[in-house]
Write an enzyme that holds these catalytic residues in place. Structure first.
Site, PDB file in Angstrom:
ATOM      1  N   HIS A  17       0.726  -1.110   0.114  1.00 29.90           N
ATOM      2  CA  HIS A  17       0.066  -0.051   0.126  1.00 29.90           C
ATOM      3  C   HIS A  17       0.689   1.363   0.170  1.00 29.90           C
ATOM      4  CE1 HIS A  17       0.981   0.537   4.039  1.00 29.90           C
ATOM      5  NE2 HIS A  17       0.153  -0.664   4.392  1.00 29.90           N
ATOM      6  N   HIS A  20       4.093   1.675   1.611  1.00 28.00           N
ATOM      7  CA  HIS A  20       5.344   0.922   1.945  1.00 28.00           C
ATOM      8  C   HIS A  20       5.497   1.045   0.346  1.00 28.00           C
ATOM      9  CE1 HIS A  20       2.457  -2.527   3.561  1.00 28.00           C
ATOM     10  NE2 HIS A  20       3.544  -2.194   4.041  1.00 28.00           N
ATOM     11  N   CYS A 125       1.798 -10.367  21.230  1.00 26.98           N
ATOM     12  CA  CYS A 125       0.550  -9.847  20.153  1.00 26.98           C
ATOM     13  C   CYS A 125       1.299 -10.657  18.615  1.00 26.98           C
ATOM     14  CB  CYS A 125       0.895  -8.328  20.079  1.00 26.98           C
ATOM     15  SG  CYS A 125      -0.631  -7.910  17.987  1.00 26.98           S
ATOM     16  N   CYS A 128       1.616  -8.364  15.829  1.00 23.16           N
ATOM     17  CA  CYS A 128       3.444  -7.295  15.504  1.00 23.16           C
ATOM     18  C   CYS A 128       4.364  -8.391  16.187  1.00 23.16           C
ATOM     19  CB  CYS A 128       3.016  -6.832  17.517  1.00 23.16           C
ATOM     20  SG  CYS A 128       2.372  -5.122  17.796  1.00 23.16           S
ATOM     21  N   CYS A 143      -3.503  -5.050  22.809  1.00 19.84           N
ATOM     22  CA  CYS A 143      -2.279  -5.060  23.018  1.00 19.84           C
ATOM     23  C   CYS A 143      -2.494  -3.159  22.209  1.00 19.84           C
ATOM     24  CB  CYS A 143      -2.525  -5.757  20.950  1.00 19.84           C
ATOM     25  SG  CYS A 143      -0.911  -4.800  20.490  1.00 19.84           S
ATOM     26  N   HIS A 146      -2.471  -2.699  18.427  1.00 24.15           N
ATOM     27  CA  HIS A 146      -3.823  -3.598  17.513  1.00 24.15           C
ATOM     28  C   HIS A 146      -5.182  -3.098  17.940  1.00 24.15           C
ATOM     29  CE1 HIS A 146      -0.191  -4.370  14.970  1.00 24.15           C
ATOM     30  NE2 HIS A 146      -0.817  -4.363  14.102  1.00 24.15           N
ATOM     31  N   LYS A 298      -6.975   7.966   9.756  1.00 18.60           N
ATOM     32  CA  LYS A 298      -5.570   6.682   9.827  1.00 18.60           C
ATOM     33  C   LYS A 298      -6.222   5.614   8.890  1.00 18.60           C
ATOM     34  CE  LYS A 298      -4.297   3.541  13.123  1.00 18.60           C
ATOM     35  NZ  LYS A 298      -4.501   2.449  13.520  1.00 18.60           N
ATOM     36  N   LYS A 301      -7.365  -1.064   6.721  1.00 19.44           N
ATOM     37  CA  LYS A 301      -8.669  -1.867   5.733  1.00 19.44           C
ATOM     38  C   LYS A 301     -10.518  -1.081   6.569  1.00 19.44           C
ATOM     39  CE  LYS A 301      -6.494  -5.909   4.270  1.00 19.44           C
ATOM     40  NZ  LYS A 301      -6.306  -7.245   4.226  1.00 19.44           N
TER      41      LYS A 301
HETATM   42  N1  MSP Z   1       8.300  -7.445   7.866  1.00 21.67           N
HETATM   43  C1  MSP Z   1       8.817  -5.771   9.105  1.00 21.67           C
HETATM   44  C2  MSP Z   1      10.467  -5.703   8.965  1.00 21.67           C
HETATM   45  C3  MSP Z   1      11.086  -6.336   8.850  1.00 21.67           C
HETATM   46  S1  MSP Z   1      13.079  -5.436   8.757  1.00 21.67           S
HETATM   47  C4  MSP Z   1      14.009  -5.660   8.908  1.00 21.67           C
HETATM   48  C5  MSP Z   1       8.130  -4.578   8.832  1.00 21.67           C
HETATM   49  N2  MSP Z   1       6.892  -5.451   7.520  1.00 21.67           N
HETATM   50  S2  MSP Z   1       5.950  -4.151   7.605  1.00 21.67           S
HETATM   51  O1  MSP Z   1       5.179  -5.002   5.956  1.00 21.67           O
HETATM   52  O2  MSP Z   1       5.172  -3.462   8.167  1.00 21.67           O
HETATM   53  O3  MSP Z   1       6.011  -2.749   6.857  1.00 21.67           O
HETATM   54  C6  MSP Z   1       5.991  -1.790   7.563  1.00 21.67           C
HETATM   55  C7  MSP Z   1       6.939  -0.137   7.029  1.00 21.67           C
HETATM   56  O4  MSP Z   1       6.056  -0.354   6.156  1.00 21.67           O
HETATM   57  C8  MSP Z   1       7.125   0.613   7.530  1.00 21.67           C
HETATM   58  O5  MSP Z   1       8.279  -0.123   8.407  1.00 21.67           O
HETATM   59  C9  MSP Z   1       7.200   2.236   6.414  1.00 21.67           C
HETATM   60  O6  MSP Z   1       8.070   1.994   5.867  1.00 21.67           O
HETATM   61  C10 MSP Z   1       5.803   1.540   5.650  1.00 21.67           C
HETATM   62  N3  MSP Z   1       4.409   1.986   6.124  1.00 21.67           N
HETATM   63  C11 MSP Z   1       3.859   0.786   6.421  1.00 21.67           C
HETATM   64  N4  MSP Z   1       2.651   1.984   6.939  1.00 21.67           N
HETATM   65  C12 MSP Z   1       2.803   3.570   6.699  1.00 21.67           C
HETATM   66  C13 MSP Z   1       2.034   4.098   6.853  1.00 21.67           C
HETATM   67  N5  MSP Z   1       0.828   4.670   7.049  1.00 21.67           N
HETATM   68  N6  MSP Z   1       2.743   5.542   6.416  1.00 21.67           N
HETATM   69  C14 MSP Z   1       4.248   5.559   5.719  1.00 21.67           C
HETATM   70  N7  MSP Z   1       5.265   4.015   5.870  1.00 21.67           N
HETATM   71  C15 MSP Z   1       4.201   2.751   6.622  1.00 21.67           C
HETATM   72  O7  MSP Z   1       7.611  -3.429   9.920  1.00 21.67           O
END
Ligand code: MSP
Length: 624
Positions: A17, A20, A125, A128, A143, A146, A298, A301
């Protein structure tokens, strides 16, 4: 200097999304910028395939964890192609060579006493993939992130001896500041948080799990899998153990990890300690960016406002998305992704400022039957200054400032055309004006390359300089000639009608508040037997897009229920949730399946949120 940039490896729990895409675009801009300057640069992204969450989700979809991970990892790869992400490698924690490196590090840690066997007791959790202490839980013992029930777990577990690294980490943070003049973690506010956490004293953390098996096996200890964060963090290093990359984890490389602020602690505390324990150097820098909300709310989903970057790419182009997210919010700050603001910036800065500069330049050339080739020294309109400002901004991890500097140059180009009045000039004077604006467009096309690679290339094609070399430190110099054929507009203007159409497609329409129905007596109300029910199983019903089949625990019994919530919730999100349940509803067949009761949810006709209890109480508890 050699550079190594990384993004977090994303969980394969869901398709990419906005969040990412943001991190991946940011890191890509830095990698491309350094490549443009001629530096040896590697850029790594990938997926985090292991962990209990993925294991459960795969099961809820009736798939094997690997099969499920493969599908989502493929969606990530395709999305990054759409966004012209120039990663050199895509690592997955299920790659066998990565798993081997995790085990290799584990053996070193164990040999040195940095991991040891003990018992863990705590609240876990699954979303997390993290333990919480009693104190850290939110009201209702849920949590804190969440707001979902946590699980009490006591298990034999290995521990990582983080407590031994407090002073080493403190010294390390001090050293980075002393040697580079900048904090190890950017921005400073995130460094302060990390520092406060470390100064308060570090506890050993649980480094293995025994209650599920989807992970890297702990060497020589059957039944234990490596804690998913130890496994995941190692990806940055294991990727440099691949063929031809010797030396990419040595002292001379600038190793920079980009991520969202919520996972800074893992990267700035655990990860350097893990590396130190293995006799390896820590990274050079952690850059933590802020979080996006969407149109002021925020992103979730449940709200139905998750921004799909692929849809935006299809509607306004991947580069417009890249530009917007990089320009709209200073890296490090939280920001709001306003769809309206995206369109405003698109028209004002992309269609108007940049698009027009190129269009006007091409139009001038069309009307002027001369060859635009000169090497007369004409003023650079601030091109060299823009390059310096971009350098400064990028060194300070401020891509939005770099774009501001480039736009100053773009606007100067437009002003120059206005003031020089080429339509009144002829001969050498006209050639000089034309050459100046063409050359300015050429410089701009290179400067925007890290931020909008596809449009940069298109600009150069239209200018007829597709294969010309660019000297970063001598940007104005150009000995070739320019082409005159007019190409399609870079960023076609989005008119009011199209704007309305796009906004109505992008933004979910709020459901109107229904008028209230006639009054009921308390006696009538009390005939409804509401209970706390815990969802213990959930699956899709074949060929019924809106329905889920649930199993709800009422303490004394379990009920099978069919719920019309599949549009708002996936089965995997529901496990463990406690909801309000109508227990004495007459059974009925829904979608061909018997349903014995009903869970309460908000939204009519479409469900937008499930009922919930603000404190933990056992299934079966009466609700009145
Ligand atoms: N798998 C772990 C990371 C391991 S790294 C060794 C993880 N994955 S995640 O799929 O949850 O991705 C988290 C990352 O997605 C955040 O650190 C950020 O880069 C991005 N984001 C997810 N939601 C976000 C927002 N709402 N806004 C900005 N970035 C965010 O955590």
């Amino acid at each position: 200097m050699r550079r190594y940039f990384t993004t977090p490896i994303y969980y394969v729990s869901d398709v990419p999304h906005l969040g990412h895409a943001y991190t991946t675009v940011v890191a890509d801009a830095f990698a491309r910028y350094h490549r443009l300057r001629g530096e040896a640069t590697r850029y790594l992204t990938g997926t985090d395939d292991h962990g209990q969450k993925i294991e459960r989700m795969a099961a809820a979809h009736g798939k094997s964890p690997k099969g499920y991970a493969d599908e989502i990892a493929a969606a990530y790869r395709t999305t990054w192609q759409t966004f012209a992400i120039a990663n050199d490698d895509f690592i997955r924690t299920t790659d066998p060579d990565h798993e081997a490196v995790v085990q290799e590090l584990w053996r070193v840690w164990e040999k040195n006493g940095d991991v040891y066997l003990g018992h863990y007791e705590g609240w876990y959790c699954v979303a997390c993939e993290q333990y919480y202490t009693e104190k850290e839980l939110a009201v209702g013992s849920v949590c804190p992130v969440h707001q979902k029930p946590v699980e009490k777990i006591k298990e034999e577990s290995f521990f990582f001896r983080l407590s031994a690294y407090q002073s080493k980490l403190q010294e390390f943070y001090d050293r980075v500041l002393r040697e580079t003049g900048r904090p190890f973690v950017e921005p400073q506010i995130r460094m302060n948080e990390v520092r406060a956490f470390v100064d308060a004293g570090l506890n050993d953390f649980s480094a293995s799990r025994t209650n599920f098996s989807w992970g890297v096996p702990v060497p020589d200890h059957p039944g234990h899998v490596v804690y998913v964060w130890l496994d995941a963090l190692t990806n940055y290093y294991s990727a440099t153990r691949r063929e031809g990359l010797q030396g990419f984890w040595d002292d001379a490389v600038d190793i920079v990890h980009f991520m969202g602020k919520e996972i800074t602690r893992f990267h700035a505390v655990y990860w350097p300690a893990m590396l130190m324990a293995a006799g390896l150097r820590p990274p050079s820098k952690i850059v933590a960016h802020g979080w996006w909300t969407v149109d002021g709310e925020k992103m979730s989903k449940t709200r139905g406002n998750v921004v799909d970057p692929n849809r935006l790419a299809a509607d306004v182009g991947a580069d417009a998305f890249r530009y917007f997210v990089l320009r709209e919010v200073p890296l490090g700050a939280d920001g709001d992704f306003s769809h309206q603001a995206l369109l405003t910036r698109y028209n004002a800065e992309l269609a108007n400022d940049l698009g027009n500069l190129l269009n006007r330049t091409k139009a001038l050339a069309e009307r002027t039957p001369i060859e635009i080739r000169t090497s007369v020294p004409v003023a650079d309109l601030g091109a060299a200054q823009a390059v310096r400002e971009v350098d400064e901004a990028m060194a300070a991890y401020a891509p939005s400032k770099a774009l501001e500097a480039i736009w100053k140059l773009v606007r100067r180009g437009n002003e120059f055309i206005d003031q020089a009045s080429p339509w009144k000039k002829e001969g050498q004077a006209l050639v000089e004006i034309l050459w100046t604006v063409f050359n300015l467009c050429r410089v701009v096309s290179h400067l925007v390359e890290p931020f909008m690679p596809e449009k940069a290339r298109e600009m150069r094609l239209q200018l007829g300089v597709a294969s010309a070399r660019f000297e970063w430190n001598d940007p104005w110099r150009f000995d070739g000639s320019f082409a005159k054929d007019k190409g399609a507009p870079l960023f076609p203007r989005i008119d009011e009608e199209r704007k309305k159409e796009l906004l109505s497609r992008w933004m979910p329409t709020p459901t109107p508040t229904p008028t209230l129905t006639p009054l009921v007596s308390y006696d009538e109300f009390s005939r409804f037997d509401f209970r706390v029910g815990e969802i213990v199983a959930a699956e899709r019903i074949p060929k019924k897009d809106k329905l889920l089949k649930l199993s709800v625990d009422l303490g004394s019994e379990r009920r099978q229920v069919v719920a019309g919530i599949a549009v708002a919730y996936g089965p995997e999100e529901l496990l463990g949730r406690r909801v309000i349940f109508l227990a004495n509803l007459k059974p009925a067949k829904i979608g061909g399946v018997v349903s014995e009761g009903m869970i309460l949810a908000a939204g009519d006709p479409d469900v937008v949120a499930l009922s919930a209890l603000d404190r933990s109480c056992p299934p079966g508890t009466k609700v009145r």
